[in-house]
Design an enzyme around this catalytic site. Structure first.
Site, PDB file in Angstrom:
ATOM      1  N   ASP A  22       0.833  -1.204   0.000  1.00 43.22           N
ATOM      2  CA  ASP A  22       0.000   0.000   0.000  1.00 43.22           C
ATOM      3  C   ASP A  22       0.875   1.266   0.000  1.00 43.22           C
ATOM      4  O   ASP A  22       2.025   1.241   0.442  1.00 43.22           O
ATOM      5  CB  ASP A  22      -0.899  -0.021   1.247  1.00 43.22           C
ATOM      6  CG  ASP A  22      -2.078   0.924   1.103  1.00 43.22           C
ATOM      7  OD1 ASP A  22      -2.324   1.432  -0.007  1.00 43.22           O
ATOM      8  OD2 ASP A  22      -2.755   1.171   2.123  1.00 43.22           O
ATOM      9  N   GLY A  23       0.286   2.347  -0.496  1.00 49.60           N
ATOM     10  CA  GLY A  23       0.958   3.645  -0.408  1.00 49.60           C
ATOM     11  C   GLY A  23       1.545   4.151  -1.712  1.00 49.60           C
ATOM     12  O   GLY A  23       2.207   5.195  -1.732  1.00 49.60           O
ATOM     13  N   ARG A  35      -0.880   8.982 -10.103  1.00 56.15           N
ATOM     14  CA  ARG A  35      -0.945   7.759  -9.296  1.00 56.15           C
ATOM     15  C   ARG A  35      -0.247   6.578  -9.987  1.00 56.15           C
ATOM     16  O   ARG A  35       0.417   5.780  -9.335  1.00 56.15           O
ATOM     17  CB  ARG A  35      -2.404   7.404  -9.004  1.00 56.15           C
ATOM     18  CG  ARG A  35      -3.106   8.388  -8.101  1.00 56.15           C
ATOM     19  CD  ARG A  35      -4.534   7.931  -7.828  1.00 56.15           C
ATOM     20  NE  ARG A  35      -4.578   6.605  -7.245  1.00 56.15           N
ATOM     21  CZ  ARG A  35      -4.373   6.337  -5.954  1.00 56.15           C
ATOM     22  NH1 ARG A  35      -4.129   7.307  -5.110  1.00 56.15           N
ATOM     23  NH2 ARG A  35      -4.437   5.104  -5.521  1.00 56.15           N
ATOM     24  N   GLU A  69     -11.868  -5.337  -5.509  1.00 52.09           N
ATOM     25  CA  GLU A  69     -12.477  -4.010  -5.303  1.00 52.09           C
ATOM     26  C   GLU A  69     -11.767  -2.924  -6.126  1.00 52.09           C
ATOM     27  O   GLU A  69     -12.321  -1.838  -6.346  1.00 52.09           O
ATOM     28  CB  GLU A  69     -12.432  -3.613  -3.815  1.00 52.09           C
ATOM     29  CG  GLU A  69     -13.352  -4.428  -2.907  1.00 52.09           C
ATOM     30  CD  GLU A  69     -12.925  -5.874  -2.714  1.00 52.09           C
ATOM     31  OE1 GLU A  69     -11.702  -6.122  -2.599  1.00 52.09           O
ATOM     32  OE2 GLU A  69     -13.796  -6.770  -2.724  1.00 52.09           O
ATOM     33  N   ASN A  70     -10.550  -3.218  -6.582  1.00 51.41           N
ATOM     34  CA  ASN A  70      -9.787  -2.192  -7.313  1.00 51.41           C
ATOM     35  C   ASN A  70     -10.403  -1.844  -8.680  1.00 51.41           C
ATOM     36  O   ASN A  70     -10.059  -0.817  -9.277  1.00 51.41           O
ATOM     37  CB  ASN A  70      -8.317  -2.605  -7.501  1.00 51.41           C
ATOM     38  CG  ASN A  70      -7.481  -2.498  -6.242  1.00 51.41           C
ATOM     39  OD1 ASN A  70      -6.471  -3.170  -6.094  1.00 51.41           O
ATOM     40  ND2 ASN A  70      -7.890  -1.643  -5.302  1.00 51.41           N
ATOM     41  N   ARG A 186       1.992  -4.971   6.047  1.00 48.07           N
ATOM     42  CA  ARG A 186       1.250  -3.929   5.326  1.00 48.07           C
ATOM     43  C   ARG A 186       2.066  -2.648   5.370  1.00 48.07           C
ATOM     44  O   ARG A 186       2.425  -2.173   6.457  1.00 48.07           O
ATOM     45  CB  ARG A 186      -0.128  -3.695   5.937  1.00 48.07           C
ATOM     46  CG  ARG A 186      -0.889  -2.632   5.135  1.00 48.07           C
ATOM     47  CD  ARG A 186      -2.345  -2.525   5.504  1.00 48.07           C
ATOM     48  NE  ARG A 186      -2.987  -1.620   4.560  1.00 48.07           N
ATOM     49  CZ  ARG A 186      -4.207  -1.750   4.068  1.00 48.07           C
ATOM     50  NH1 ARG A 186      -4.954  -2.763   4.456  1.00 48.07           N
ATOM     51  NH2 ARG A 186      -4.694  -0.885   3.209  1.00 48.07           N
ATOM     52  N   GLU A 205       1.179 -13.378  11.706  1.00 47.13           N
ATOM     53  CA  GLU A 205       1.590 -12.211  12.492  1.00 47.13           C
ATOM     54  C   GLU A 205       1.439 -10.978  11.603  1.00 47.13           C
ATOM     55  O   GLU A 205       1.877 -10.981  10.446  1.00 47.13           O
ATOM     56  CB  GLU A 205       3.058 -12.353  12.916  1.00 47.13           C
ATOM     57  CG  GLU A 205       3.319 -13.492  13.868  1.00 47.13           C
ATOM     58  CD  GLU A 205       2.598 -13.301  15.199  1.00 47.13           C
ATOM     59  OE1 GLU A 205       2.535 -12.164  15.696  1.00 47.13           O
ATOM     60  OE2 GLU A 205       2.094 -14.312  15.740  1.00 47.13           O
TER      61      GLU A 205
HETATM   62  C1  FPP Z   1      -1.978   0.254  -3.219  1.00 48.83           C
HETATM   63  O1  FPP Z   1      -1.555   1.570  -3.214  1.00 48.83           O
HETATM   64  C2  FPP Z   1      -1.424  -0.414  -4.383  1.00 48.83           C
HETATM   65  C3  FPP Z   1      -2.159  -0.982  -5.369  1.00 48.83           C
HETATM   66  C4  FPP Z   1      -3.615  -1.011  -5.380  1.00 48.83           C
HETATM   67  C5  FPP Z   1      -1.509  -1.569  -6.526  1.00 48.83           C
HETATM   68  C6  FPP Z   1      -0.218  -2.267  -6.226  1.00 48.83           C
HETATM   69  C7  FPP Z   1       0.372  -2.674  -7.498  1.00 48.83           C
HETATM   70  C8  FPP Z   1       1.665  -2.688  -7.755  1.00 48.83           C
HETATM   71  C9  FPP Z   1       2.745  -2.368  -6.805  1.00 48.83           C
HETATM   72  C10 FPP Z   1       2.077  -3.154  -9.089  1.00 48.83           C
HETATM   73  C11 FPP Z   1       2.354  -4.624  -8.924  1.00 48.83           C
HETATM   74  C12 FPP Z   1       2.333  -5.256 -10.188  1.00 48.83           C
HETATM   75  C13 FPP Z   1       2.607  -6.560 -10.346  1.00 48.83           C
HETATM   76  C14 FPP Z   1       2.635  -7.082 -11.697  1.00 48.83           C
HETATM   77  C15 FPP Z   1       2.872  -7.478  -9.243  1.00 48.83           C
HETATM   78  P1  FPP Z   1      -2.657   2.712  -3.328  1.00 48.83           P
HETATM   79  O2  FPP Z   1      -2.827   3.038  -4.755  1.00 48.83           O
HETATM   80  O3  FPP Z   1      -3.890   2.276  -2.632  1.00 48.83           O
HETATM   81  O4  FPP Z   1      -1.941   3.855  -2.576  1.00 48.83           O
HETATM   82  P2  FPP Z   1      -2.613   4.961  -1.649  1.00 48.83           P
HETATM   83  O5  FPP Z   1      -3.328   4.219  -0.557  1.00 48.83           O
HETATM   84  O6  FPP Z   1      -1.446   5.740  -1.162  1.00 48.83           O
HETATM   85  O7  FPP Z   1      -3.523   5.748  -2.541  1.00 48.83           O
END
Ligand code: FPP
Length: 245
Positions: A22-23, A35, A69-70, A186, A205
């Site tokens: 996340d992040g 983003r 959900e994404n 996380r 954990e």
């Molecule tokens: C959460 O950050 C991240 C995601 C929803 C996408 C994560 C995807 C990747 C790191 C690419 C991975 C790709 C592969 C092929 C494994 P957020 O967008 O929710 O960040 P925020 O909470 O700061 O808005």
């Protein structure tokens, strides 16, 4: 190439770690970037973390990359994430294979473009006999969705109610044959599991760090491993040897 600092590893190393990456969005915003630039930085960060996992003796790494959900995110962000998945497979699959990484997909492919579905399946097939480390990519994955699909399949297979055991349910999940995660990390500070590995993470954990995923590196992973080693895992039991009362 920069030489890696020798590290002191804790005595207990988890077999399987799972990461809620996340992040990325906040990382991008803090740099005035879109983003999807955060997601690109996030995917670039997978390689050093995977390498660190191999170095530290972790056998399974699961990453939560795209949840059921994404799909509700803006269309250009969803498209950007799909493009990232495709680019990663195109760019990295040969090297991953040569380095003994077994790729696995947790989730379902139905909503992905047919050509992308095919690429994912090919990558899984290519790496299926590798044993150095398993990299499970949770893509279009949701823990509740996984359980609903497992229940449907159990019913379709005509399994009698009395034959349903925890082990059998496990065999119907995307992670069949894979040990449960010992630790769920996380990044970016939120203290929730967000529909990730609801069944498999029953005794994992939890480790939450404020660091945004694109900045989470080898040293951060090492901190998490030390924290893990200091925890007492009781699995609902009391500490000490088993005695009858
Ligand atoms: C959460 O950050 C991240 C995601 C929803 C996408 C994560 C995807 C990747 C790191 C690419 C991975 C790709 C592969 C092929 C494994 P957020 O967008 O929710 O960040 P925020 O909470 O700061 O808005």
């Amino acid at each position: 190439m920069a030489r890696k600092k020798k590290v002191k590893l804790p005595k207990t190393i988890p077999t399987h770690i799972a990461i809620i990456m996340d992040g990325n969005g906040r990382w991008a915003r803090s740099r005035a970037l879109p983003r999807n630039a955060g997601h690109r930085a996030g995917v670039e960060n997978l390689r050093p973390v995977l390498e660190a996992c191999v170095e530290f003796g972790i056998r399974y790494l699961t990453v939560y990359a795209f949840s059921t959900e994404n799909w509700e995110r803006p269309a250009d962000e969803v498209q950007g994430l799909m493009n990232i998945l495709e680019d990663v497979i195109d760019r990295e699959i040969t090297e991953l294979h040569e380095n003994g990484v077994k790729l696995r997909h947790l989730g379902h492919l139905e909503r992905l473009r047919p050509a992308l579905q095919e690429k994912v399946l090919k990558a899984i097939d290519l790496t299926k006999d590798n044993t150095r480390i398993s990299l499970n990519i949770a893509w279009n994955y949701g823990g509740r969705d996984e359980l609903v699909r497992a229940i449907r399949k159990l019913i379709e297979d005509g399994v009698p109610a009395e034959d349903i055991t925890e082990a059998l349910v496990g065999d119907y999940l995307y992670t069949a044959g894979c040990p449960d995660p010992d630790m769920i990390i996380r990044t970016a500070g939120d203290q929730r599991v967000s529909n990730f590995l609801l069944w498999q993470g029953a005794y994992a954990e939890l480790y939450v760090t404020p660091t945004y995923w694109p900045d989470f590196g080898r040293e951060d992973l090492l901190d998490a491993l030390h924290q893990y080693a200091s925890r007492e895992r009781r699995f609902g039991r009391v500490p000490g040897p088993v005695t009858s009362s």
